[in-house]
Design a protein around this motif. Sequence first.
Motif, PDB file in Angstrom:
ATOM      1  N   PRO A   1       8.964  36.744 -35.260  1.00 39.83           N
ATOM      2  CA  PRO A   1      10.223  36.137 -34.795  1.00 39.83           C
ATOM      3  C   PRO A   1      11.431  36.530 -35.651  1.00 39.83           C
ATOM      4  N   LEU A   2      11.228  36.704 -36.965  1.00 35.81           N
ATOM      5  CA  LEU A   2      12.347  37.130 -37.818  1.00 35.81           C
ATOM      6  C   LEU A   2      12.816  38.529 -37.410  1.00 35.81           C
ATOM      7  N   GLY A   3      11.853  39.413 -37.190  1.00 37.04           N
ATOM      8  CA  GLY A   3      12.179  40.784 -36.771  1.00 37.04           C
ATOM      9  C   GLY A   3      12.927  40.808 -35.440  1.00 37.04           C
ATOM     10  N   ARG A   4      12.549  39.894 -34.550  1.00 41.07           N
ATOM     11  CA  ARG A   4      13.220  39.819 -33.255  1.00 41.07           C
ATOM     12  C   ARG A   4      14.662  39.352 -33.444  1.00 41.07           C
ATOM     13  N   TRP A   5      14.844  38.388 -34.339  1.00 46.15           N
ATOM     14  CA  TRP A   5      16.201  37.900 -34.649  1.00 46.15           C
ATOM     15  C   TRP A   5      17.048  39.039 -35.241  1.00 46.15           C
ATOM     16  N   ILE A   6      16.437  39.831 -36.128  1.00 46.36           N
ATOM     17  CA  ILE A   6      17.152  40.942 -36.771  1.00 46.36           C
ATOM     18  C   ILE A   6      17.597  41.963 -35.707  1.00 46.36           C
ATOM     19  N   LEU A   7      16.671  42.304 -34.826  1.00 48.42           N
ATOM     20  CA  LEU A   7      16.997  43.258 -33.754  1.00 48.42           C
ATOM     21  C   LEU A   7      18.121  42.726 -32.868  1.00 48.42           C
ATOM     22  N   HIS A   8      17.995  41.462 -32.515  1.00 48.96           N
ATOM     23  CA  HIS A   8      18.969  40.830 -31.640  1.00 48.96           C
ATOM     24  C   HIS A   8      20.356  40.811 -32.286  1.00 48.96           C
ATOM     25  N   THR A   9      20.388  40.452 -33.559  1.00 47.57           N
ATOM     26  CA  THR A   9      21.666  40.364 -34.280  1.00 47.57           C
ATOM     27  C   THR A   9      22.310  41.747 -34.425  1.00 47.57           C
ATOM     28  N   ALA A  10      21.495  42.744 -34.726  1.00 50.40           N
ATOM     29  CA  ALA A  10      22.016  44.112 -34.851  1.00 50.40           C
ATOM     30  C   ALA A  10      22.575  44.586 -33.499  1.00 50.40           C
ATOM     31  N   CYS A  11      21.864  44.277 -32.416  1.00 48.65           N
ATOM     32  CA  CYS A  11      22.330  44.698 -31.088  1.00 48.65           C
ATOM     33  C   CYS A  11      23.623  43.972 -30.707  1.00 48.65           C
ATOM     34  N   GLN A  12      23.752  42.714 -31.099  1.00 49.38           N
ATOM     35  CA  GLN A  12      25.004  41.989 -30.840  1.00 49.38           C
ATOM     36  C   GLN A  12      26.169  42.646 -31.571  1.00 49.38           C
ATOM     37  N   GLN A  13      25.902  43.128 -32.788  1.00 47.55           N
ATOM     38  CA  GLN A  13      26.943  43.832 -33.535  1.00 47.55           C
ATOM     39  C   GLN A  13      27.346  45.113 -32.794  1.00 47.55           C
ATOM     40  N   LEU A  14      26.364  45.826 -32.277  1.00 47.53           N
ATOM     41  CA  LEU A  14      26.666  47.049 -31.513  1.00 47.53           C
ATOM     42  C   LEU A  14      27.561  46.732 -30.314  1.00 47.53           C
ATOM     43  N   VAL A  15      27.254  45.635 -29.637  1.00 44.56           N
ATOM     44  CA  VAL A  15      28.039  45.261 -28.463  1.00 44.56           C
ATOM     45  C   VAL A  15      29.471  44.891 -28.874  1.00 44.56           C
ATOM     46  N   ALA A  16      29.609  44.227 -30.020  1.00 46.66           N
ATOM     47  CA  ALA A  16      30.946  43.848 -30.499  1.00 46.66           C
ATOM     48  C   ALA A  16      31.799  45.083 -30.779  1.00 46.66           C
ATOM     49  N   TRP A  17      31.146  46.188 -31.133  1.00 46.81           N
ATOM     50  CA  TRP A  17      31.871  47.430 -31.423  1.00 46.81           C
ATOM     51  C   TRP A  17      32.154  48.260 -30.180  1.00 46.81           C
ATOM     52  N   ALA A  18      31.470  47.939 -29.085  1.00 45.05           N
ATOM     53  CA  ALA A  18      31.402  48.882 -27.965  1.00 45.05           C
ATOM     54  C   ALA A  18      32.734  49.173 -27.293  1.00 45.05           C
ATOM     55  N   SER A  19      33.740  48.307 -27.513  1.00 40.27           N
ATOM     56  CA  SER A  19      34.980  48.482 -26.757  1.00 40.27           C
ATOM     57  C   SER A  19      36.071  49.252 -27.499  1.00 40.27           C
ATOM     58  N   GLN A  20      35.860  49.603 -28.775  1.00 36.00           N
ATOM     59  CA  GLN A  20      36.915  50.391 -29.423  1.00 36.00           C
ATOM     60  C   GLN A  20      36.352  51.563 -30.231  1.00 36.00           C
ATOM     61  N   ALA A  21      37.120  52.662 -30.260  1.00 38.73           N
ATOM     62  CA  ALA A  21      36.749  53.836 -31.054  1.00 38.73           C
ATOM     63  C   ALA A  21      37.290  53.648 -32.474  1.00 38.73           C
ATOM     64  N   PRO A  22      36.656  54.180 -33.516  1.00 38.47           N
ATOM     65  CA  PRO A  22      35.428  54.977 -33.475  1.00 38.47           C
ATOM     66  C   PRO A  22      34.156  54.121 -33.549  1.00 38.47           C
ATOM     67  N   GLN A  23      34.343  52.792 -33.606  1.00 32.59           N
ATOM     68  CA  GLN A  23      33.183  51.905 -33.773  1.00 32.59           C
ATOM     69  C   GLN A  23      32.141  52.089 -32.674  1.00 32.59           C
ATOM     70  N   ASP A  24      32.624  52.427 -31.482  1.00 36.13           N
ATOM     71  CA  ASP A  24      31.694  52.546 -30.347  1.00 36.13           C
ATOM     72  C   ASP A  24      30.678  53.676 -30.538  1.00 36.13           C
ATOM     73  N   GLN A  25      30.963  54.568 -31.510  1.00 37.73           N
ATOM     74  CA  GLN A  25      30.008  55.650 -31.787  1.00 37.73           C
ATOM     75  C   GLN A  25      29.056  55.299 -32.935  1.00 37.73           C
ATOM     76  N   TRP A  26      29.357  54.242 -33.658  1.00 38.51           N
ATOM     77  CA  TRP A  26      28.528  53.887 -34.817  1.00 38.51           C
ATOM     78  C   TRP A  26      27.141  53.445 -34.389  1.00 38.51           C
ATOM     79  N   THR A  27      26.165  53.814 -35.230  1.00 41.98           N
ATOM     80  CA  THR A  27      24.785  53.391 -34.977  1.00 41.98           C
ATOM     81  C   THR A  27      24.394  52.285 -35.960  1.00 41.98           C
ATOM     82  N   ILE A  28      23.377  51.548 -35.620  1.00 43.18           N
ATOM     83  CA  ILE A  28      22.777  50.612 -36.584  1.00 43.18           C
ATOM     84  C   ILE A  28      21.291  50.926 -36.700  1.00 43.18           C
ATOM     85  N   ALA A  29      20.864  51.113 -37.949  1.00 41.16           N
ATOM     86  CA  ALA A  29      19.445  51.346 -38.230  1.00 41.16           C
ATOM     87  C   ALA A  29      18.808  50.022 -38.627  1.00 41.16           C
TER      88      ALA A  29
END
Length: 273
Positions: free
Chosen positions: A88-116
């Motif tokens: 469950p912790l790993g799922r929370w980590i994945l979810h939180t990282a993906c939410q960060q990606l979505v928060a970046w998705a609407s402006q450049a250059p953040q929309d190109q950034w990756t999260i490992a």
Amino acid sequence: QAKAAGRNALRFFNPSMQAKVMARTTLEADLRWALEHDEFVLYYQPQVNAQGQTLGFEALVRWQHPMRGLVPPGEFIATAESCGLIVPLGRWILHTACQQLVAWASQAPQDQWTIAVNVSAQQFRQTDFVAQVQKVLQKTGAHPARLELELTESQLVDDIPSVIDKMGALRDLGVRLSLDDFGTGYSSLAMLKRLPLNQLKIDQAFVRDMLKDPQDAAIIRAIVTMGESLSLDVIAEGVELTAQRDALLSLGCRYYQGYLFGRPTAQPTPCQM
Ligand code: C2E
Ligand code: MG
Ligand code: MG
Ligand code: MG
């Protein structure tokens, strides 16, 4: 018979072991509480190219403990693994990282950034791991190509055909795969060739000593060559000094992560160099 077993149990279960078991049980209970009460946070450390441009971040979990302060992952990941809470912790980590990606998705250059995101052995071993990743991507709407999963060599040697299948299914989702702490474990060139990876991440131990130990520099050169021949990106972690970065560049390594470019921070902060 029972008495003998009882005596043995007493003999082996001494007070110091009892203290350890108690400490462990307490940590497990604390971790469960922490997950339910939102005490985990993700920190983000920049990953840069040879020009110093930020390409993305590695997400590194911390535990914001009300009494102990910020607890590093080295103090709780192993326990979370052994008690199953890593799932469950790993799922929370994945979810939180993906939410960060979505928060970046609407402006450049953040929309190109990756999260490992680091994936633990126990988490990767789950039969429904691929489905979990897919669900998180769907729920959050994160672009799969911006998500990179970091695996380690030791978790890939279990049952190679099934590992390759799983990695292939993850690649089919569109996520990137990176092999963390590379060079310290055991993986042959033949096995690497079969793994659908995008990147090798040179273990920081080699970077730390590369300026004074020619063998470490030679290993880095070999990893870079291996990466090139298998069409894999190669990133070095633990880069603290300009001299290390320069030496890495001269060995052909063009991606870096380390304190030289930025420490892990709660707010993702691109490299300022
Ligand atoms: P890792 O994935 O190899 O992460 C790199 C570690 O090196 C991080 O430690 C990072 O803060 C540290 N580091 C980065 N730059 C430098 C540098 O220039 N010099 C030095 N000396 N260290 C540097 P951290 O955050 O304490 O994480 C330790 C390990 O805990 C990670 O190693 C990873 O194996 C595990 N971990 C961290 N976050 C997660 C997570 O979200 N999930 C899982 N399963 N494991 C995690
Ligand atoms: Mg990592
Ligand atoms: Mg590493
Ligand atoms: Mg490590």
